[in-house]
Structures are given as structure tokens and as C-alpha cells.
Design an enzyme around this catalytic site. Structure first.
Site, PDB file in Angstrom:
ATOM      1  N   CYS A   2     140.680  14.593  -8.854  1.00 59.50           N
ATOM      2  CA  CYS A   2     140.258  13.263  -8.429  1.00 59.50           C
ATOM      3  C   CYS A   2     140.296  12.313  -9.611  1.00 59.50           C
ATOM      4  O   CYS A   2     139.921  12.666 -10.721  1.00 59.50           O
ATOM      5  CB  CYS A   2     138.851  13.226  -7.840  1.00 59.50           C
ATOM      6  SG  CYS A   2     138.668  14.199  -6.365  1.00 59.50           S
ATOM      7  N   ARG A  27     145.973  13.487 -11.178  1.00 60.69           N
ATOM      8  CA  ARG A  27     144.696  14.196 -11.094  1.00 60.69           C
ATOM      9  C   ARG A  27     144.384  14.665  -9.678  1.00 60.69           C
ATOM     10  O   ARG A  27     143.454  15.453  -9.469  1.00 60.69           O
ATOM     11  CB  ARG A  27     143.555  13.294 -11.575  1.00 60.69           C
ATOM     12  CG  ARG A  27     143.660  12.907 -13.023  1.00 60.69           C
ATOM     13  CD  ARG A  27     142.503  12.023 -13.395  1.00 60.69           C
ATOM     14  NE  ARG A  27     141.244  12.740 -13.281  1.00 60.69           N
ATOM     15  CZ  ARG A  27     140.695  13.443 -14.249  1.00 60.69           C
ATOM     16  NH1 ARG A  27     141.291  13.533 -15.410  1.00 60.69           N
ATOM     17  NH2 ARG A  27     139.542  14.057 -14.075  1.00 60.69           N
ATOM     18  N   TRP A  74     141.579  14.803  -4.752  1.00 56.61           N
ATOM     19  CA  TRP A  74     141.979  16.198  -4.619  1.00 56.61           C
ATOM     20  C   TRP A  74     140.842  16.850  -3.831  1.00 56.61           C
ATOM     21  O   TRP A  74     139.734  16.968  -4.333  1.00 56.61           O
ATOM     22  CB  TRP A  74     142.133  16.851  -5.992  1.00 56.61           C
ATOM     23  CG  TRP A  74     142.616  18.269  -5.928  1.00 56.61           C
ATOM     24  CD1 TRP A  74     143.916  18.694  -5.871  1.00 56.61           C
ATOM     25  CD2 TRP A  74     141.815  19.455  -5.931  1.00 56.61           C
ATOM     26  NE1 TRP A  74     143.964  20.064  -5.832  1.00 56.61           N
ATOM     27  CE2 TRP A  74     142.691  20.555  -5.861  1.00 56.61           C
ATOM     28  CE3 TRP A  74     140.435  19.692  -5.966  1.00 56.61           C
ATOM     29  CZ2 TRP A  74     142.241  21.877  -5.841  1.00 56.61           C
ATOM     30  CZ3 TRP A  74     139.979  21.013  -5.947  1.00 56.61           C
ATOM     31  CH2 TRP A  74     140.891  22.084  -5.889  1.00 56.61           C
ATOM     32  N   ASN A 100     133.990  11.935  -8.343  1.00 59.10           N
ATOM     33  CA  ASN A 100     134.768  13.098  -8.758  1.00 59.10           C
ATOM     34  C   ASN A 100     133.756  14.189  -9.086  1.00 59.10           C
ATOM     35  O   ASN A 100     132.841  13.956  -9.870  1.00 59.10           O
ATOM     36  CB  ASN A 100     135.601  12.710  -9.990  1.00 59.10           C
ATOM     37  CG  ASN A 100     136.316  13.877 -10.622  1.00 59.10           C
ATOM     38  OD1 ASN A 100     136.519  14.905  -9.981  1.00 59.10           O
ATOM     39  ND2 ASN A 100     136.700  13.725 -11.874  1.00 59.10           N
ATOM     40  N   GLY A 101     133.884  15.339  -8.468  1.00 57.65           N
ATOM     41  CA  GLY A 101     132.930  16.425  -8.723  1.00 57.65           C
ATOM     42  C   GLY A 101     132.498  17.052  -7.410  1.00 57.65           C
ATOM     43  O   GLY A 101     133.120  16.817  -6.371  1.00 57.65           O
ATOM     44  N   GLU A 489     153.111  33.335 -18.284  1.00 60.47           N
ATOM     45  CA  GLU A 489     153.297  31.885 -18.209  1.00 60.47           C
ATOM     46  C   GLU A 489     154.535  31.523 -17.369  1.00 60.47           C
ATOM     47  O   GLU A 489     154.486  30.602 -16.550  1.00 60.47           O
ATOM     48  CB  GLU A 489     153.410  31.322 -19.640  1.00 60.47           C
ATOM     49  CG  GLU A 489     153.686  29.842 -19.740  1.00 60.47           C
ATOM     50  CD  GLU A 489     152.635  28.958 -19.079  1.00 60.47           C
ATOM     51  OE1 GLU A 489     151.586  29.463 -18.651  1.00 60.47           O
ATOM     52  OE2 GLU A 489     152.882  27.754 -18.976  1.00 60.47           O
ATOM     53  N   LYS A 493     154.638  29.265 -13.933  1.00 56.04           N
ATOM     54  CA  LYS A 493     155.490  28.072 -13.769  1.00 56.04           C
ATOM     55  C   LYS A 493     156.271  28.172 -12.465  1.00 56.04           C
ATOM     56  O   LYS A 493     156.334  27.226 -11.707  1.00 56.04           O
ATOM     57  CB  LYS A 493     156.485  27.914 -14.934  1.00 56.04           C
ATOM     58  CG  LYS A 493     155.932  27.553 -16.284  1.00 56.04           C
ATOM     59  CD  LYS A 493     155.377  26.165 -16.393  1.00 56.04           C
ATOM     60  CE  LYS A 493     153.958  26.114 -15.982  1.00 56.04           C
ATOM     61  NZ  LYS A 493     152.893  26.336 -16.836  1.00 56.04           N
ATOM     62  N   GLU A 496     153.855  27.742  -9.395  1.00 53.78           N
ATOM     63  CA  GLU A 496     153.230  26.457  -9.093  1.00 53.78           C
ATOM     64  C   GLU A 496     154.205  25.367  -8.704  1.00 53.78           C
ATOM     65  O   GLU A 496     153.846  24.490  -7.933  1.00 53.78           O
ATOM     66  CB  GLU A 496     152.238  25.991 -10.172  1.00 53.78           C
ATOM     67  CG  GLU A 496     152.729  25.865 -11.542  1.00 53.78           C
ATOM     68  CD  GLU A 496     151.638  25.451 -12.531  1.00 53.78           C
ATOM     69  OE1 GLU A 496     150.548  25.036 -12.154  1.00 53.78           O
ATOM     70  OE2 GLU A 496     151.932  25.547 -13.737  1.00 53.78           O
ATOM     71  N   HIS A 512     154.572  52.169 -13.550  1.00 53.70           N
ATOM     72  CA  HIS A 512     153.239  52.495 -13.023  1.00 53.70           C
ATOM     73  C   HIS A 512     152.985  51.828 -11.671  1.00 53.70           C
ATOM     74  O   HIS A 512     151.838  51.677 -11.269  1.00 53.70           O
ATOM     75  CB  HIS A 512     152.171  52.096 -14.037  1.00 53.70           C
ATOM     76  CG  HIS A 512     152.300  52.833 -15.322  1.00 53.70           C
ATOM     77  ND1 HIS A 512     152.019  54.167 -15.441  1.00 53.70           N
ATOM     78  CD2 HIS A 512     152.728  52.431 -16.544  1.00 53.70           C
ATOM     79  CE1 HIS A 512     152.250  54.560 -16.682  1.00 53.70           C
ATOM     80  NE2 HIS A 512     152.681  53.529 -17.374  1.00 53.70           N
ATOM     81  N   LYS A 611     146.099  18.171 -11.905  1.00 52.16           N
ATOM     82  CA  LYS A 611     146.296  18.438 -13.326  1.00 52.16           C
ATOM     83  C   LYS A 611     145.038  18.964 -14.017  1.00 52.16           C
ATOM     84  O   LYS A 611     145.076  19.902 -14.775  1.00 52.16           O
ATOM     85  CB  LYS A 611     146.768  17.147 -14.001  1.00 52.16           C
ATOM     86  CG  LYS A 611     147.060  17.284 -15.490  1.00 52.16           C
ATOM     87  CD  LYS A 611     148.309  18.096 -15.713  1.00 52.16           C
ATOM     88  CE  LYS A 611     148.648  18.245 -17.180  1.00 52.16           C
ATOM     89  NZ  LYS A 611     149.606  19.348 -17.353  1.00 52.16           N
TER      90      LYS A 611
HETATM   91  O1  M6R Z   1     143.569  21.323 -19.101  1.00 52.74           O
HETATM   92  P1  M6R Z   1     143.532  22.814 -19.256  1.00 52.74           P
HETATM   93  O2  M6R Z   1     144.492  23.296 -20.284  1.00 52.74           O
HETATM   94  O3  M6R Z   1     142.151  23.342 -19.466  1.00 52.74           O
HETATM   95  O4  M6R Z   1     144.027  23.362 -17.858  1.00 52.74           O
HETATM   96  C1  M6R Z   1     143.997  24.735 -17.599  1.00 52.74           C
HETATM   97  C2  M6R Z   1     144.764  25.067 -16.342  1.00 52.74           C
HETATM   98  O5  M6R Z   1     144.210  24.412 -15.243  1.00 52.74           O
HETATM   99  C3  M6R Z   1     146.233  24.681 -16.466  1.00 52.74           C
HETATM  100  O6  M6R Z   1     146.846  25.323 -17.536  1.00 52.74           O
HETATM  101  C4  M6R Z   1     147.000  25.017 -15.179  1.00 52.74           C
HETATM  102  O7  M6R Z   1     147.046  26.395 -14.993  1.00 52.74           O
HETATM  103  C5  M6R Z   1     148.379  24.398 -15.237  1.00 52.74           C
HETATM  104  N1  M6R Z   1     148.690  23.768 -13.992  1.00 52.74           N
HETATM  105  C6  M6R Z   1     149.441  25.379 -15.569  1.00 52.74           C
HETATM  106  O8  M6R Z   1     150.705  24.851 -15.497  1.00 52.74           O
END
Ligand code: M6R
Length: 616
Positions: A2, A27, A74, A100-101, A489, A493, A496, A512, A611
Site C-alpha cells: 500500500c 507498493r 495491496w 497502510n498496515g 534466488e 525470480k 514471481e 535424495h 514491493k
Molecule cells: O525490502 P526487502 O529486501 O526487505 O524485501 C524482502 C523481500 O520481500 C523481497 O526480497 C522479495 O522477496 C522480492 N520480491 C524478491 O524479488
């Protein structure tokens, strides 16, 4: 999670609010809305969908007024819909609020208000807060409406549990904008005879020359002449007016079609920014003044606990291998969300390192507070200067990567890994790492920006690969040691942005259980640069090949053997194994990007994501 943007000044509020919202859209983007006070009443326009939908709905309509609030959502409580979009009114439609929250006890409060005759238009927790403040405002005895509103707000905030960043306006208090925060970020921007409230400094950069990062418990009242900040927390002491850091200026696409691609291409520069001024050639070490720790204190560290979420945690996993190899200090990496509720044994020689691009991730912030409560030293690796985690930690290292707008982290990940390399070098050189080894690492770090630029040149080849494998529903990623965090990682990627299923694994885990997934439709992506486990990776690839699984390898240039086993090979420049993660992750970022584009996904704003995750 948000975005809030609010304005009070001499200009028309609507265009400024819409511009601010666009900058905050990353956001949250399932609905948006604005509320503007036109001199007699508050008018609200809100809409499900992207901000472009709101703009379309407004059409040529210009809400008249010089004070207003806005929100991009969001969803947490209530589905994305026009009704659940913010701003929300109180019962009498005198007060309008954005939030927001999460208000945890909203059901209880809602029932109480229903019993008093209130009716609600939405399923949100926010509308309950708007009604509660409105209710206390009506009950208030103060003659001055401003004082009555502030009293009503304070009373309401005392009754709610949970987190909030809020902005509100009231039609009986025409020239007043009010904000408050607890657990969700809020920044006050100061311009020329105008003020702003925003969830994020990036959105106010074009307008304000000074900012105040509000603390938890702060309540800010803004009128056309001035502002006032009071602390509802007894522990807070004052506030600081700072110059706007222009590096926080909202990034433009610079001709790229998407922020994700632009940010991947930013990496030669962001890597350089992460080590600029932090290497000491003569001493073959790194200098990290922001840690605020003397060499003696650094030498006393016996254990490191890394906390983070998503990509930040993956960077921490690479960091674990770096610090353990170079400095021989045991490192444990934990999800922030687990750490905060887990009673891990810690002693006074443990240092906690919180990793967060935004510096606002609720789980990481809460974990930082928990670690501090236990008396531990807590350091931060953050991108956002002035963010909650940066301010909550005793010291740390900023990434200086500039704003990262795409929801998928790319450049922040490589900057975090680079900072872990610097930290490992610094801690190592205080212990067992020889000057010769230190020099080699310093030189290798300095060579990185050019090597990263070389890897980015693989882009067209990666796009072709993505085309070839775009029909695949599932990807398996494998890496060991320094590459394990990269495998995790890369899988994140892919998931998401393309919504394909992807799993990162330590290569040797294959036999395993994972091997059961191997078939001709499931590509395996192997991270196998020339490192200490190269041969082992080749053996694992052979096992997959024998079972008909397609293999894409990311390997070191001039490696002829790997192409005999893998179906496709992407070559990275020769580099020390410590630094390879920064190179191998880039083809994975590009692969995820192209896969998403080919599959027609909204790469910068993937579904259901936001984000900055400022709720638990
Ligand atoms: O702002 P932050 O680095 O604390 O965010 C952590 C995660 O929310 C962030 O890395 C999220 O997993 C990303 N969308 C990954 O691409």
C-alpha cells in the site's frame, strides 16, 4: 504494501496526488483512490485496478481543492474492489482516511460501532478506524475542531492493535492534513509553502527539498503555515529535518521497456557504487565505517545471525558461505519471520545482520526489534537511507543501488552479496586471511563491474533460451556452496514474474528425492562455474542427462567439458569462486524476465505481489 500520498499547499491537489500515486504504484496495485476537500465537502473517487483505471475514471474531471489524500492498495482485508479501495469515510462522511498496515482488532471494534448504529460500505479494517475516529470526534467536547480531531485520533489509536501509517482530512477542519505511523512507514515532505505525506521518500523527491522520516508513534498535524510532530510514544525523542537525498529520486525507465530489465542493466554501476571508497588497496582489506565498530569489537564477534526475507535472505545464504570461508566465523541465516518468534540461543558475542532493500519489511523490522530487546548488537544492510530498519540498527552498510522499482529484486541482490563479500574480507583480514589473499579479492572485486557488463551481453542468447523453454511448466535449479543461494534466488525470480513453478536446490540433494521430477519436460538449470565443487556438479548433470532431462548450464568461459553434458551453456567470465554468485545470478534474472515477457506477464507488477511487505 500500500502506498499513501497526501498533499496540502497552494496548488491543485489532484494532479500532484495522481503523480505521487504513480510513483508509489509498485507498493501495491490492486485498487487506488483519492479524496480531496473542495471547501465544503470531501469528494472521493476510487477504483479497482491499476492507477490508470482511476485516471480513466476521473477522465476530464478535476476535483477542486488544495488538500487531499490518496492511496494505492495491496489487499489484506477484503478483496480488491471499488468498495474496499481507499480512502474510506467515517459514518457522517466528514472524515476521509487512507491506511497502510493491519488493524488486528478491527472485528471487535466494528461490532461495537455496528451496535451504535454505524453501517459499513467495505470489508476493510481501515473503514473501521475511520468510523472510530469520526465517532470520537462527534463525542468530543473541545470547541476547537482541530483539537477535537486530534483528541479523537489519539483516543482511537490507543484502542487499536496492529500497524498503521495513515493520512486523513476532515471537512470541518478544512486546512488540516493529519498523519500518524506505527509499524508502517510515513515520510513528511516539506516544499515551498506545501507539505506532503508519503509512504516512501521516492514519491516526494520531485516536490520537497526537506524530509522528516516519522518515527513509530509520531503524529503529525500539517496546516498551510506549519507542521507539528508529537510523539505518542514516551520513548521517542524529537525529529530531524533532513535534506532530500537526490539519489532517492524516482528512477525513470531510461528507454528500457520495463524497470526489471533496466535494473538488471544497472548492475555494473550499482556494483561499483557498493564498493566505491570501501576498499583499501595497501591493506588488502575493506573499510566499512558505517558498522560503527572498532577492530577490537569486530574481533570479538564469535557468531553471526543473518535475518531477511525473500531475495535478501538468499543474499544472506551466499554471505554465510563467504564469511565462513574467508573469516571462519560461524554464520546462521534465518527467515526474519521465523527468527522473531523463535527462541534461538544467542550470546553476547553474536552479531545480528538484518538484510533488507526497502528497510521497511515488517518481519525483518520486528526481528530487529526482538534481537535488540535481547541485548544483541544489530547491524543492517539496507538500500533505503532513512528507512525504519536503517534507523533501528546500530550500524550497517548502505547499498547505494538507487531506487529499485520492479517488484522482483535484481540489483539489490547483487549489491547485498557484494557487501557480504566486503564484510567477509574485512573480518577475514582481521583474522586468518593473508595479505596476498586479501589483495586477490580486492582485485577481483574491482574487476567485477566490467565482468557484470560482459554477462549482460548474454541477453539476446538468454532471450532465445527463454523462448525455447517457455512451454515448460516447471524448472529445477541446482547450485552448491556459493551457488546454492543463487539457485534459490533464480527460482524465486522465475516464480514471481513468470508464475512458472521453480525450485532451487543444493545440487547433491538431487538423488535424495528431486530426481523423481526429472523428465523431458522439466529443464534443470545448473550453476556450475569452475569452483571447488565443479566435478560434483558435472556428475549430477550426468545423472539428469541419463534420465532424459534437458539441462541449461551456467559455466565459466572456455569450459569445454560442460557442453558435452548440458544441452545449453551460458558462459560467464572467469572469476574467483567467492565472486561468481554475482555473475551467475544475472543470466537467471534475464531468463526470468524474458520468460515472463514471452508468457505475457506484467513483469514489473506481478500478480498478488508488492514491493515492500510492511505487514506481517
Ligand atoms: O525490502 P526487502 O529486501 O526487505 O524485501 C524482502 C523481500 O520481500 C523481497 O526480497 C522479495 O522477496 C522480492 N520480491 C524478491 O524479488
Amino acid at each position: 504494501m500500500c502506498g499513501i500520498f497526501a498533499y496540502l499547499g497552494k496548488k491543485k491537489a489532484q494532479p500532484i496526488l495522481l503523480d505521487g500515486l504513480k510513483r508509489l504504484e509498485y507498493r501495491g496495485y490492486d485498487s487506488s483512490g483519492i479524496a480531496i476537500f473542495d471547501g465544503t465537502k470531501i469528494e472521493v473517487v476510487k477504483k479497482k485496478g491499476r492507477i490508470s483505471e482511476l485516471i480513466h475514471l476521473l477522465g476530464k474531471k478535476q476535483l477542486d481543492g488544495r488538500v487531499g489524500i490518496s492511496h494505492t492498495r495491496w489487499a489484506t482485508h477484503g478483496i480488491p474492489s471499488d468498495e474496499n479501495a481507499h480512502p474510506h469515510f467515517d459514518q457522517l462522511r466528514h472524515l476521509s482516511l487512507v491506511h497502510n498496515g493491519v488493524i488486528e482488532n478491527y472485528q471487535l471494534l466494528k461490532q461495537r460501532l455496528i451496535n451504535l448504529g454505524h453501517t459499513f460500505q467495505s470489508e476493510t479494517d481501515t473503514e473501521v478506524l475511520a468510523h472510530l475516529i469520526g465517532h470520537y470526534y462527534e463525542l468530543g467536547k473541545e470547541d476547537d475542531p482541530t483539537a477535537r480531531l486530534i483528541q479523537a485520533l489519539k483516543r482511537s489509536l490507543k484502542e487499536i492493535s496492529g500497524t498503521y501509517g495513515i493520512a486523513l482530512i476532515h471537512s470541518e477542519v478544512p486546512n488540516l492534513l493529519v498523519g500518524a505511523r506505527r509499524g508502517s512507514p510515513l515520510v513528511l515532505g516539506i516544499g515551498n509553502e506545501e507539505y506532503f505525506l508519503s509512504s516512501d521518500v521516492t514519491a516526494i523527491c520531485p516536490y520537497a527539498h526537506k524530509v522528516v522520516y516519522l518515527n513509530d508513534g509520531d503524529l503529525v498535524t500539517i496546516s498551510s503555515e506549519t507542521f507539528d510532530i508529537q510523539s505518542l510514544n514516551k520513548t521517542n525523542n524529537g525529529f530531524e529535518i533532513r535534506d532530500v537525498d537526490q539519489t532517492e529520486m524516482s528512477a525513470s525507465l531510461k528507454g528500457f521497456p520495463h524497470y526489471m530489465l533496466k535494473e538488471i542493466y544497472d548492475q555494473p554501476e550499482t556494483i561499483r557504487n557498493a564498493f566505491r571508497g570501501r576498499l583499501i588497496q595497501e591493506e588488502a582489506t575493506a573499510k566499512l565505517g558505517g558498522l560503527n565498530m572498532s577492530p577490537q569489537e569486530l574481533l570479538r564477534i564469535e557468531r553471526i545471525q543473518v535475518i531477511g526475507c525473500g531475495s535478501a535472505r538468499h543474499a544472506g545464504i551466499v554471505g554465510e558461505y563467504l564469511i565462513e570461508s574467508l573469516a571462519h566465523i560461524p554464520v546462521e541465516v534465518e527467515f526474519s519471520s521465523e527468527f522473531r518468534y523463535k527462541n534461538s540461543p544467542m550470546d553476547r558475542h553474536t552479531v545480528v545482520i538484518a538484510v533488507s532493500q526497502s528497510g521497511e519489511t515488517a518481519d525483518t523490522l520486528a526481528a530487529v526489534k526482538e534481537a535488540k530487546r535481547k541485548g544483541l548488537k544489530v547491524l543492517g544492510i539496507c538500500n533505503r537511507v532513512g528507512s525504519s530498519i536503517a534507523r533501528e540498527t546500530e550500524g550497517g552498510v548502505f547499498m547505494h543501488a538507487g531506487p529499485e522499482i520492479a517488484v522482483a529484486a535484481t540489483k539489490s541482490f547483487t549489491s547485498q552479496v557484494l557487501i557480504f563479500t566486503l564484510l567477509a574480507l574485512l573480518l577475514g583480514r582481521l583474522r586468518f586471511l593473508s595479505a596476498r589473499e586479501g589483495h586477490e579479492i580486492v582485485e577481483a572485486i574491482e574487476a567485477l563491474p566490467d565482468q557484470v557488463a560482459e554477462v549482460i551481453k548474454l541477453d539476446p542468447q538468454v532471450r532465445e533460451l527463454a523462448k525455447k523453454y517457455a512451454h515448460s511448466k516447471r524448472f529445477l535449479l541446482f547450485g552448491r556452496q556459493f551457488q546454492y543461494g543463487v539457485a534459490l534466488e533464480g527460482a524465486l525470480k522465475i516464480k514471481e514474474v513468470s508464475y512458472c513453478s521453480a525450485e532451487g536446490n543444493p545440487s547433491a540433494e538431487l538423488k535424495h528425492g528431486i530426481i523423481a521430477l526429472i523428465d523431458q519436460f522439466t529443464p534443470s538449470i545448473f550453476l556450475c562455474p569452475k569452483d571447488g565443487v565443479y566435478d560434483k556438479n558435472i556428475s549430477n548433470m550426468e545423472e539428469i542427462k541419463a534420465r532424459g532431462g534437458p539441462i541449461i548450464a551456467i559455466a565459466t568461459e572456455k569450459d569445454d567439458l560442460v557442453s558435452k553434458v548440458a544441452d545449453e551453456v551460458l558462459y560467464i567470465p572467469n572469476a574467483q569462486e567467492y565472486l561468481c554468485p554475482i555473475l551467475t545470478v544475472i543470466p537467471l534474472q534475464l531468463f526470468a524476465y524474458h520468460l515472463a515477457i514471452i508468457l505475457g506477464k506484467d513483469v514489473d507488477k506481478p500478480r498478488n505481489l508488492a514491493k515492500s511487505v510492511t505487514v506481517e
